[in-house]
Write a protein that holds these residues in place. Structure first.
Motif, PDB file in Angstrom:
ATOM      1  N   PRO A  87       0.708  -1.056  -0.039  1.00  0.00           N
ATOM      2  CA  PRO A  87      -0.043   0.076   0.162  1.00  0.00           C
ATOM      3  C   PRO A  87       0.836   1.348  -0.021  1.00  0.00           C
ATOM      4  CG  PRO A  87      -0.776  -1.702   1.804  1.00  0.00           C
ATOM      5  CD  PRO A  87       0.702  -1.887   1.126  1.00  0.00           C
ATOM      6  N   TYR A  88       2.207   1.123   0.232  1.00  0.00           N
ATOM      7  CA  TYR A  88       2.981   2.371   0.436  1.00  0.00           C
ATOM      8  C   TYR A  88       4.455   2.208  -0.275  1.00  0.00           C
ATOM      9  CZ  TYR A  88      -0.328   3.390   4.037  1.00  0.00           C
ATOM     10  OH  TYR A  88      -1.679   3.634   4.751  1.00  0.00           O
ATOM     11  N   ARG A  89       4.979   3.292  -0.679  1.00  0.00           N
ATOM     12  CA  ARG A  89       6.080   3.060  -1.248  1.00  0.00           C
ATOM     13  C   ARG A  89       7.110   4.025  -0.095  1.00  0.00           C
ATOM     14  NH1 ARG A  89       7.258   2.203  -7.082  1.00  0.00           N
ATOM     15  NH2 ARG A  89       5.030   2.136  -8.008  1.00  0.00           N
ATOM     16  N   GLY A  90       8.250   3.562   0.516  1.00  0.00           N
ATOM     17  CA  GLY A  90       8.725   4.138   1.481  1.00  0.00           C
ATOM     18  C   GLY A  90       8.343   3.832   2.720  1.00  0.00           C
ATOM     19  N   CYS A  91       9.127   3.949   3.831  1.00  0.00           N
ATOM     20  CA  CYS A  91       8.804   3.577   4.926  1.00  0.00           C
ATOM     21  C   CYS A  91       9.209   4.390   5.995  1.00  0.00           C
ATOM     22  CB  CYS A  91       9.127   2.114   5.450  1.00  0.00           C
ATOM     23  SG  CYS A  91       8.327   1.330   6.862  1.00  0.00           S
ATOM     24  N   GLU A  92       8.553   5.028   7.182  1.00  0.00           N
ATOM     25  CA  GLU A  92       8.632   5.913   8.147  1.00  0.00           C
ATOM     26  C   GLU A  92       9.584   5.168   9.286  1.00  0.00           C
ATOM     27  OE1 GLU A  92       6.775   9.745  10.243  1.00  0.00           O
ATOM     28  OE2 GLU A  92       5.583   8.493   9.253  1.00  0.00           O
ATOM     29  N   HIS A  93       9.360   4.014   9.246  1.00  0.00           N
ATOM     30  CA  HIS A  93      10.227   3.272  10.508  1.00  0.00           C
ATOM     31  C   HIS A  93      11.559   3.568  10.387  1.00  0.00           C
ATOM     32  CE1 HIS A  93       6.807   0.109  11.269  1.00  0.00           C
ATOM     33  NE2 HIS A  93       6.347   1.139  11.757  1.00  0.00           N
ATOM     34  N   GLY A  94      12.141   3.692   9.084  1.00  0.00           N
ATOM     35  CA  GLY A  94      13.419   4.093   9.159  1.00  0.00           C
ATOM     36  C   GLY A  94      14.430   3.098   9.314  1.00  0.00           C
ATOM     37  N   CYS A  95      13.893   1.708   9.432  1.00  0.00           N
ATOM     38  CA  CYS A  95      15.070   0.672   9.474  1.00  0.00           C
ATOM     39  C   CYS A  95      16.420   0.729   8.479  1.00  0.00           C
ATOM     40  CB  CYS A  95      14.430  -0.533   9.276  1.00  0.00           C
ATOM     41  SG  CYS A  95      12.832  -0.839  10.223  1.00  0.00           S
ATOM     42  N   ILE A  96      17.555   0.831   9.123  1.00  0.00           N
ATOM     43  CA  ILE A  96      18.395   1.213   8.108  1.00  0.00           C
ATOM     44  C   ILE A  96      18.950   0.223   7.225  1.00  0.00           C
ATOM     45  CG2 ILE A  96      20.105   0.520   9.950  1.00  0.00           C
ATOM     46  CD1 ILE A  96      20.646   3.348   7.252  1.00  0.00           C
ATOM     47  N   TYR A  97      18.631  -1.204   7.581  1.00  0.00           N
ATOM     48  CA  TYR A  97      19.054  -2.411   6.850  1.00  0.00           C
ATOM     49  C   TYR A  97      17.769  -2.639   5.785  1.00  0.00           C
ATOM     50  CZ  TYR A  97      15.346  -3.870  10.097  1.00  0.00           C
ATOM     51  OH  TYR A  97      14.517  -4.099  11.026  1.00  0.00           O
ATOM     52  N   CYS A  98      16.728  -1.874   5.555  1.00  0.00           N
ATOM     53  CA  CYS A  98      15.662  -2.253   4.645  1.00  0.00           C
ATOM     54  C   CYS A  98      16.118  -2.479   3.278  1.00  0.00           C
ATOM     55  CB  CYS A  98      14.511  -1.278   4.857  1.00  0.00           C
ATOM     56  SG  CYS A  98      13.202  -1.664   3.911  1.00  0.00           S
ATOM     57  N   TYR A  99      15.745  -3.774   2.702  1.00  0.00           N
ATOM     58  CA  TYR A  99      16.085  -4.047   1.167  1.00  0.00           C
ATOM     59  C   TYR A  99      15.422  -3.280   0.479  1.00  0.00           C
ATOM     60  CZ  TYR A  99      12.438  -7.463   1.835  1.00  0.00           C
ATOM     61  OH  TYR A  99      11.234  -8.190   1.926  1.00  0.00           O
ATOM     62  N   ALA A 100      14.273  -2.611   0.742  1.00  0.00           N
ATOM     63  CA  ALA A 100      13.398  -2.031  -0.057  1.00  0.00           C
ATOM     64  C   ALA A 100      13.811  -0.452  -0.410  1.00  0.00           C
ATOM     65  CB  ALA A 100      11.889  -1.747   0.444  1.00  0.00           C
ATOM     66  N   ARG A 101      14.883  -0.067   0.409  1.00  0.00           N
ATOM     67  CA  ARG A 101      15.391   1.330   0.261  1.00  0.00           C
ATOM     68  C   ARG A 101      15.822   1.605  -1.340  1.00  0.00           C
ATOM     69  NH1 ARG A 101      16.847   4.736   4.464  1.00  0.00           N
ATOM     70  NH2 ARG A 101      16.492   3.726   6.748  1.00  0.00           N
ATOM     71  N   GLY A 156      18.052   6.954   0.861  1.00  0.00           N
ATOM     72  CA  GLY A 156      18.605   7.382   2.327  1.00  0.00           C
ATOM     73  C   GLY A 156      17.238   8.086   3.068  1.00  0.00           C
ATOM     74  N   LEU A 157      17.533   9.167   3.542  1.00  0.00           N
ATOM     75  CA  LEU A 157      16.596  10.069   3.851  1.00  0.00           C
ATOM     76  C   LEU A 157      15.050  10.130   3.505  1.00  0.00           C
ATOM     77  CD1 LEU A 157      18.791  12.512   5.985  1.00  0.00           C
ATOM     78  CD2 LEU A 157      17.649  10.779   7.030  1.00  0.00           C
ATOM     79  N   ASP A 158      15.261  10.167   1.991  1.00  0.00           N
ATOM     80  CA  ASP A 158      14.230  10.371   1.219  1.00  0.00           C
ATOM     81  C   ASP A 158      13.078   9.063   1.548  1.00  0.00           C
ATOM     82  OD1 ASP A 158      14.568  12.683   0.189  1.00  0.00           O
ATOM     83  OD2 ASP A 158      15.359  12.005  -1.765  1.00  0.00           O
ATOM     84  N   PHE A 159      13.839   7.802   1.622  1.00  0.00           N
ATOM     85  CA  PHE A 159      12.813   6.731   1.603  1.00  0.00           C
ATOM     86  C   PHE A 159      12.235   6.540   2.913  1.00  0.00           C
ATOM     87  CE2 PHE A 159      12.914   2.259   3.571  1.00  0.00           C
ATOM     88  CZ  PHE A 159      11.905   1.834   2.329  1.00  0.00           C
ATOM     89  N   GLU A 160      12.589   7.215   4.097  1.00  0.00           N
ATOM     90  CA  GLU A 160      12.053   7.421   5.262  1.00  0.00           C
ATOM     91  C   GLU A 160      11.318   8.518   5.616  1.00  0.00           C
ATOM     92  OE1 GLU A 160      15.250   7.544   8.777  1.00  0.00           O
ATOM     93  OE2 GLU A 160      16.076   6.500   6.838  1.00  0.00           O
ATOM     94  N   SER A 161      11.190   9.394   4.860  1.00  0.00           N
ATOM     95  CA  SER A 161      10.456  10.733   4.801  1.00  0.00           C
ATOM     96  C   SER A 161       9.523  11.129   3.842  1.00  0.00           C
ATOM     97  CB  SER A 161      11.526  11.758   5.407  1.00  0.00           C
ATOM     98  OG  SER A 161      12.368  12.176   4.089  1.00  0.00           O
ATOM     99  N   ARG A 162       9.635  10.568   2.805  1.00  0.00           N
ATOM    100  CA  ARG A 162       8.615  10.838   1.427  1.00  0.00           C
ATOM    101  C   ARG A 162       8.057   9.734   1.203  1.00  0.00           C
ATOM    102  NH1 ARG A 162      11.788  14.835  -2.845  1.00  0.00           N
ATOM    103  NH2 ARG A 162       9.711  15.264  -3.248  1.00  0.00           N
ATOM    104  N   ILE A 163       6.976   9.700   1.834  1.00  0.00           N
ATOM    105  CA  ILE A 163       6.202   8.204   1.640  1.00  0.00           C
ATOM    106  C   ILE A 163       5.073   8.342   0.639  1.00  0.00           C
ATOM    107  CG2 ILE A 163       5.021   6.473   2.905  1.00  0.00           C
ATOM    108  CD1 ILE A 163       7.951   7.072   3.998  1.00  0.00           C
TER     109      ILE A 163
END
Length: 362
Positions: free
Chosen positions: A77-91, A102-109
């Motif tokens: 349902p979403y692209r990007g994730c606010e959880h901000g897990c550094i290891y996320c393979y979806a980044r 990097g930061l876009d992935f966890e702040s631009r959802i």
């Protein structure tokens, strides 16, 4: 263009996982800001707010044929994730939109408000053949934005109406909001849930997964799901050498005590931009341990940061990977995890009548 917002590339925003907004692999050029040495103290970092961006999706069910993945259909349902897990393979997926992993992935959802409508249309197609649909394969369907948008809930409602089986992977407490729906689906063997528990150490959790539920909260999620009769798996992932791998048995034991009946694990994966982002993270939080951690990772990946081969990308190779695999099997055997086979029932799939459509009685 991607800009590192910090004068010092090793400083990080509070509550965020990535230490920079490094350019994606498809970006032609990037820029950084670096201190000139004249400043007595570093400039304070501005608070990084989350931006929700509407995406009008054309389709909602993605398919795959990867032999190491236990599903062929998935929904995100979403692209990007606010959880901000550094290891996320979806980044790395954010690079396809000219944004930083990097930061876009966890702040631009990006959110898909028409997801439920698209799902209903897909399930009504004459050529649709029912098989389980996985939720949360890339980004968490119960990340913070779900509280406002409720997209995952509408997807579940459609699945329940159609008697469409689903699996869910999450580390978000918000899943308990949908407990009544999930419990009803579980009675008809229409849902299985995996709760990711990466560490039992709150201090490590705050660095590794800054905006996720704490370890105790996740164990309570397992407890409440299990008590409601929902088949629940603990996902000890990712296991990171010399960082959290020592917790494997403790995580499995705590989850079993909370009611989990099944377990799985995944060795840390570092595809594409995840590898340099993870190295930056190590430099910020564990500089004295960074070299050792990366050495063990490469020993488990054929001398590289990552190998994409289907046969080994989830478990790795080499001495460390073999030992981790053995520890997992010994622990699950002692705890009685994975003793009973999980199954979902596709036989009851039935598209409900459309508005105004007369029901067939005989």
């Amino acid at each position: 263009m991607s800009d590192n917002n910090s004068a010092n590339p090793l400083r990080h925003h509070k509550g965020r996982g990535a230490a920079s907004n490094m350019a994606g692999r498809f970006t032609d050029y990037s820029s950084t800001r670096e201190g000139d040495g004249w400043a007595v103290t570093a400039e304070p970092l501005e608070r990084l707010l989350t931006e929700a961006i509407e995406e009008k999706a054309r389709s909602i069910i993605a398919t795959n044929q990867s032999p190491d993945i236990p599903f062929t259909q998935s929904i995100n349902p979403y692209r990007g994730c606010e959880h901000g897990c550094i290891y996320c393979y979806a980044r790395p997926a954010h690079a396809y939109m000219d944004l930083s992993p990097g930061l876009d992935f966890e702040s631009r959802i990006f959110f898909k408000p028409n997801a439920a409508t698209l799902l209903e249309q897909a399930l009504r197609r004459r050529n649709y053949r029912c098989s389980p649909i996985a939720l949360g394969t890339n980004t968490d369907p119960y990340q913070p934005l779900e509280k406002e948008k409720g997209i995952t809930r509408t997807i579940l409602q459609v699945m329940q109406q159609f008697r469409q089986p689903t699996t869910i992977v999450t580390k978000g407490q918000l899943i308990l909001r949908d407990l009544p729906i999930l419990a009803e689906m579980a009675q008809d063997k229409l849902v299985q849930i995996a709760i990711s528990v990466t560490t039992l150490d709150n201090a490590l959790k705050r660095k590794l997964e800054p905006r996720t539920a704490g370890p105790s909260a996740r164990l309570r999620i397992i407890e409440q799901l299990s008590a409601a009769g929902i088949p629940t798996t603990v996902l000890a992932a990712p296991m990171i050498p010399a960082l959290n791998d020592c917790e494997l048995e403790a995580i499995l034991t705590a989850a079993r005590n909370a009611g989990a009946e099944h377990a799985a694990y995944i060795l840390l994966r570092l595809p594409h931009e995840v590898a340099p982002l993870f190295r930056e993270w190590l430099a910020v939080h564990y500089p004295q341990r960074a070299r050792h951690v990366m050495s063990l990772i490469r020993q488990s990946r054929g001398g590289k940061d990552y190998q994409s081969d289907f046969s080994q990308r989830r478990t790795g190779t080499g001495v460390f990977a073999q030992l981790l695999r053995r520890r997992f099997h010994v622990a699950t055997g002692k705890l009685g995890l994975n003793d009973r086979r999980l199954s979902l029932d596709c036989s009851g799939f039935r598209p409900p009548p459309e508005p105004g459509e007369q029901r067939v009685l005989f």
